[in-house]
Design a protein around this motif. Structure first.
Motif, PDB file in Angstrom:
ATOM      1  N   VAL A 189       0.840  -1.201   0.000  1.00  0.00           N
ATOM      2  CA  VAL A 189       0.000   0.000   0.000  1.00  0.00           C
ATOM      3  C   VAL A 189       0.876   1.252   0.000  1.00  0.00           C
ATOM      4  O   VAL A 189       0.572   2.238  -0.672  1.00  0.00           O
ATOM      5  N   PHE A 190       1.968   1.202   0.753  1.00  0.00           N
ATOM      6  CA  PHE A 190       2.938   2.295   0.802  1.00  0.00           C
ATOM      7  C   PHE A 190       3.415   2.631  -0.615  1.00  0.00           C
ATOM      8  O   PHE A 190       3.373   3.788  -1.054  1.00  0.00           O
ATOM      9  N   VAL A 191       3.861   1.605  -1.350  1.00  0.00           N
ATOM     10  CA  VAL A 191       4.368   1.805  -2.711  1.00  0.00           C
ATOM     11  C   VAL A 191       3.243   2.226  -3.646  1.00  0.00           C
ATOM     12  O   VAL A 191       3.434   3.053  -4.533  1.00  0.00           O
ATOM     13  N   ARG A 192       2.063   1.663  -3.443  1.00  0.00           N
ATOM     14  CA  ARG A 192       0.921   1.980  -4.303  1.00  0.00           C
ATOM     15  C   ARG A 192       0.560   3.466  -4.199  1.00  0.00           C
ATOM     16  O   ARG A 192       0.371   4.143  -5.214  1.00  0.00           O
ATOM     17  N   ILE A 193       0.471   3.982  -2.992  1.00  0.00           N
ATOM     18  CA  ILE A 193       0.121   5.400  -2.814  1.00  0.00           C
ATOM     19  C   ILE A 193       1.219   6.284  -3.393  1.00  0.00           C
ATOM     20  O   ILE A 193       0.932   7.292  -4.050  1.00  0.00           O
ATOM     21  N   PHE A 194       2.463   5.900  -3.164  1.00  0.00           N
ATOM     22  CA  PHE A 194       3.569   6.680  -3.714  1.00  0.00           C
ATOM     23  C   PHE A 194       3.509   6.699  -5.244  1.00  0.00           C
ATOM     24  O   PHE A 194       3.722   7.738  -5.866  1.00  0.00           O
ATOM     25  N   ALA A 195       3.187   5.559  -5.854  1.00  0.00           N
ATOM     26  CA  ALA A 195       3.093   5.481  -7.312  1.00  0.00           C
ATOM     27  C   ALA A 195       1.999   6.392  -7.840  1.00  0.00           C
ATOM     28  O   ALA A 195       2.156   7.044  -8.888  1.00  0.00           O
ATOM     29  N   ILE A 196       0.893   6.451  -7.106  1.00  0.00           N
ATOM     30  CA  ILE A 196      -0.216   7.309  -7.522  1.00  0.00           C
ATOM     31  C   ILE A 196       0.166   8.782  -7.402  1.00  0.00           C
ATOM     32  O   ILE A 196      -0.132   9.593  -8.287  1.00  0.00           O
ATOM     33  N   ILE A 197       0.833   9.141  -6.313  1.00  0.00           N
ATOM     34  CA  ILE A 197       1.291  10.524  -6.135  1.00  0.00           C
ATOM     35  C   ILE A 197       2.231  10.914  -7.270  1.00  0.00           C
ATOM     36  O   ILE A 197       2.118  11.993  -7.864  1.00  0.00           O
ATOM     37  N   LEU A 198       3.153  10.015  -7.606  1.00  0.00           N
ATOM     38  CA  LEU A 198       4.113  10.287  -8.668  1.00  0.00           C
ATOM     39  C   LEU A 198       3.408  10.449 -10.016  1.00  0.00           C
ATOM     40  O   LEU A 198       3.770  11.318 -10.820  1.00  0.00           O
ATOM     41  N   SER A 199       2.389   9.624 -10.259  1.00  0.00           N
ATOM     42  CA  SER A 199       1.673   9.729 -11.526  1.00  0.00           C
ATOM     43  C   SER A 199       0.867  11.030 -11.604  1.00  0.00           C
ATOM     44  O   SER A 199       0.704  11.600 -12.689  1.00  0.00           O
ATOM     45  N   ILE A 200       0.387  11.519 -10.466  1.00  0.00           N
ATOM     46  CA  ILE A 200      -0.323  12.809 -10.448  1.00  0.00           C
ATOM     47  C   ILE A 200       0.638  13.949 -10.757  1.00  0.00           C
ATOM     48  O   ILE A 200       0.314  14.865 -11.533  1.00  0.00           O
ATOM     49  N   ILE A 201       1.842  13.884 -10.175  1.00  0.00           N
ATOM     50  CA  ILE A 201       2.852  14.900 -10.494  1.00  0.00           C
ATOM     51  C   ILE A 201       3.239  14.789 -11.965  1.00  0.00           C
ATOM     52  O   ILE A 201       3.418  15.804 -12.655  1.00  0.00           O
ATOM     53  N   GLY A 202       3.349  13.547 -12.455  1.00  0.00           N
ATOM     54  CA  GLY A 202       3.651  13.354 -13.873  1.00  0.00           C
ATOM     55  C   GLY A 202       2.583  13.959 -14.763  1.00  0.00           C
ATOM     56  O   GLY A 202       2.884  14.556 -15.811  1.00  0.00           O
ATOM     57  N   THR A 203       1.329  13.830 -14.355  1.00  0.00           N
ATOM     58  CA  THR A 203       0.223  14.407 -15.130  1.00  0.00           C
ATOM     59  C   THR A 203       0.342  15.926 -15.221  1.00  0.00           C
ATOM     60  O   THR A 203      -0.060  16.529 -16.218  1.00  0.00           O
ATOM     61  N   SER A 204       0.924  16.526 -14.175  1.00  0.00           N
ATOM     62  CA  SER A 204       1.088  17.985 -14.200  1.00  0.00           C
ATOM     63  C   SER A 204       2.079  18.426 -15.272  1.00  0.00           C
ATOM     64  O   SER A 204       2.139  19.616 -15.617  1.00  0.00           O
ATOM     65  N   PHE A 205       2.858  17.479 -15.819  1.00  0.00           N
ATOM     66  CA  PHE A 205       3.768  17.795 -16.925  1.00  0.00           C
ATOM     67  C   PHE A 205       3.004  18.164 -18.196  1.00  0.00           C
ATOM     68  O   PHE A 205       3.570  18.734 -19.126  1.00  0.00           O
ATOM     69  N   LEU A 206       1.716  17.814 -18.242  1.00  0.00           N
ATOM     70  CA  LEU A 206       0.921  18.124 -19.430  1.00  0.00           C
ATOM     71  C   LEU A 206       0.859  19.625 -19.698  1.00  0.00           C
ATOM     72  O   LEU A 206       0.787  20.058 -20.855  1.00  0.00           O
ATOM     73  N   LEU A 207       0.895  20.408 -18.633  1.00  0.00           N
ATOM     74  CA  LEU A 207       0.806  21.869 -18.791  1.00  0.00           C
ATOM     75  C   LEU A 207       2.038  22.430 -19.502  1.00  0.00           C
ATOM     76  O   LEU A 207       1.902  23.162 -20.494  1.00  0.00           O
ATOM     77  N   PRO A 208       3.267  22.107 -19.054  1.00  0.00           N
ATOM     78  CA  PRO A 208       4.424  22.590 -19.820  1.00  0.00           C
ATOM     79  C   PRO A 208       4.525  21.970 -21.206  1.00  0.00           C
ATOM     80  O   PRO A 208       4.978  22.634 -22.147  1.00  0.00           O
ATOM     81  N   ILE A 209       4.092  20.718 -21.376  1.00  0.00           N
ATOM     82  CA  ILE A 209       4.118  20.099 -22.703  1.00  0.00           C
ATOM     83  C   ILE A 209       3.163  20.845 -23.642  1.00  0.00           C
ATOM     84  O   ILE A 209       3.503  21.156 -24.791  1.00  0.00           O
ATOM     85  N   GLY A 210       1.955  21.136 -23.149  1.00  0.00           N
ATOM     86  CA  GLY A 210       0.994  21.888 -23.954  1.00  0.00           C
ATOM     87  C   GLY A 210       1.509  23.271 -24.295  1.00  0.00           C
ATOM     88  O   GLY A 210       1.321  23.763 -25.427  1.00  0.00           O
ATOM     89  N   THR A 211       2.164  23.923 -23.347  1.00  0.00           N
ATOM     90  CA  THR A 211       2.738  25.246 -23.583  1.00  0.00           C
ATOM     91  C   THR A 211       3.837  25.178 -24.632  1.00  0.00           C
ATOM     92  O   THR A 211       3.941  26.055 -25.504  1.00  0.00           O
TER      93      THR A 211
END
Length: 479
Positions: free
Chosen positions: A6-28
């Motif tokens: 569960v520890f790793v699972r939550i961390f993976a989800i947090i990381l994927s959410i931060i990764g999703t935030s890369f969409l803004l600079p990519i779109g720019t």
């Protein structure tokens, strides 16, 4: 074993959410034809998505309650890992060639410190500057809180995790469920960001600059797309808007929720908010009067005084003037603000106003006891008496805060800084303030070992000392 999964699972989800935030600079980057920016963001984003999807969809969602130690380890590990992850595009794209500098920039971004290693930010692609300031926005309200708002933590009680990440001596929920509390606070945060972005566009900024600087302002970070910070826009209206929103960002966001829901008494009785407004007003006036001769008039002095008080007290770190050139008496007021900070539950850093309020109230109570030995007196916070428990919580925090700052100051002198430079830089790092040697100076010239130490201090300050320092105690690892 289930806890580890569960520890790793939550961390993976947090990381994927931060990764999703890369969409803004990519779109720019796509919008402005900055195609060299895309791959350094796209590749780590896809990797984070794969990692997150594998753990999100794999295995059963079995409720697991983290122990106290696991919570401290997870929150500290998450913030360190996210900081490294945020540095990948900066380093891979070649915009920061030294890895220690890239990590320093990322840590400074997520912790909303705003200290930069970049000498010339204006030569960077707009998408990269947007990412630098987006980090402020993500880290300001809290990355774990964002994850809790977007996706309740898979059966794991989010309150303990968010509590370990949030600021202030008292940490509670404004709604019965932590997920709803996180959604409410992030909703207010998002709304203020939209409002400021629109207003800045009316002040003459284009959409990207307006959004970027709203990220920096509401996250109380201080990164800018201009080398001269907000002064680079040469706009009085922009300065006024940023001053107002920096002040608002330094307020406990829970108070906005209470006002929206009609609970105005919460605002009226809040000891910290009243002290925050009082300190801000008094220091602005004192600083303005001390600058009248320097600027040749009270109006201009008030303009620069109010902005600098807002930026330092909220720990944002924007600049419209080089306060190192001000008279010594004026610099004194800025120096004092380094030790105060904004309100608990805000996006600002520092020791926080409430801690000083409670210590001042305790000092008054002790003096009253000396005058009236048989009297009964107690510390009152928000109208409630008997808050001696907060005094016991705050005193060791302030002690550790200054101890870490002094240790960091010594490390700075070993790195070639003068005692004063190292002292102000250490409090700037620990308080997530940003400016130290002067508002327009960067940290690229300091040695690598000092960048790592300062990065540690920034994370320690963002996690309110205990959550990170406790990992280095022997008792924490005892069975």
């Amino acid at each position: 074993m289930q806890t580890v999964f569960v520890f790793v699972r939550i961390f993976a989800i947090i990381l994927s959410i931060i990764g999703t935030s890369f969409l803004l600079p990519i779109g720019t980057a796509l919008a402005f034809g900055e195609y060299e920016v895309i791959l350094p963001f796209l590749i780590p984003m896809v990797v984070a998505w794969i990692f997150g999807s594998a753990f999100y969809f794999g295995g059963k969602k079995v409720p697991v309650k983290f122990g106290t130690r696991a919570i401290f380890v997870f929150v500290s590990f998450a913030w360190v890992a996210i900081s490294f992850y945020g540095a990948i595009p900066l380093f891979a794209g070649g915009w920061i060639s030294d890895f220690s500098s890239a990590v320093f920039e990322s840590v400074s971004g997520f912790t909303t410190t705003g200290a930069t290693v970049l000498k010339d930010v204006e030569i960077l692609p707009r998408a990269v500057n947007l990412w630098r300031m987006e980090m402020h926005w993500l880290g300001g309200m809290g990355i774990i809180a964002l994850t809790t708002a977007v996706l309740p933590l898979l059966g794991v009680g989010g309150f303990a995790l968010v509590k370990a990440e949030s600021t202030g001596p008292e940490k509670g929920k404004i709604t019965p469920k932590m997920a709803n509390t996180a959604k409410a606070l992030w909703g207010i945060y998002f709304a203020l960001t939209v409002i400021q972005t629109v207003i800045l566009m009316f002040c003459g900024m284009d959409f990207v600059d307006a959004l970027s600087h709203s990220f920096s302002t509401l996250g109380t970070g201080g990164f800018s797309s201009k080398n001269a910070s907000i002064a680079g826009f040469n706009s009085l209206s922009t300065e006024i808007v940023c001053t107002v929103f920096m002040f608002l960002a330094g307020v406990n966001f829970s108070l906005y929720f209470y006002v929206i829901t009609g609970k105005f008494s919460e605002l009226k009785n809040n000891s910290e908010f009243k002290a925050y407004v009082g300190i801000f007003g008094i220091v602005v006036l004192c600083l303005a009067f001390s600058l009248v001769k320097f600027y040749g008039g009270f109006g201009k002095a008030l303009r620069y005084a109010s902005f600098q008080v807002a930026t330092i007290m909220s720990t944002t770190g924007f600049a419209t003037a080089d306060f190192m050139k001000w008279p010594a008496a004026s610099q004194f007021f800025i120096f004092i603000l380094f030790f105060i900070g904004g309100c608990s539950g805000s996006t600002s850093g520092g020791i926080k106003v409430i801690r000083w309020v409670i210590l001042a109230k305790k000092a008054r109570v002790e003096m009253l006891k000396m005058i009236h030995p048989h009297g009964v007196f107690s510390v009152r916070v928000n109208g409630s008496p008997g808050r001696e428990d907060l005094v016991l919580n705050i005193a060791p925090f302030v002690f550790l805060y200054f101890c870490l700052a002094f240790i960091s100051t010594f490390a700075g002198t070993l790195g070639g800084l003068s005692v004063f430079e190292s002292f102000t830089a250490s409090f700037s790092m620990l308080g997530n303030i940003g400016p130290a040697f002067g508002p327009f100076m960067e940290y690229n010239w300091i040695p690598s070992f000092l960048k790592w130490i300062f990065s540690f201090m920034m994370i320690a300050g963002r996690l309110e000392i205990y959550n990170l320092i406790i990992l280095f105690t022997k008792d924490f690892w005892k069975n």
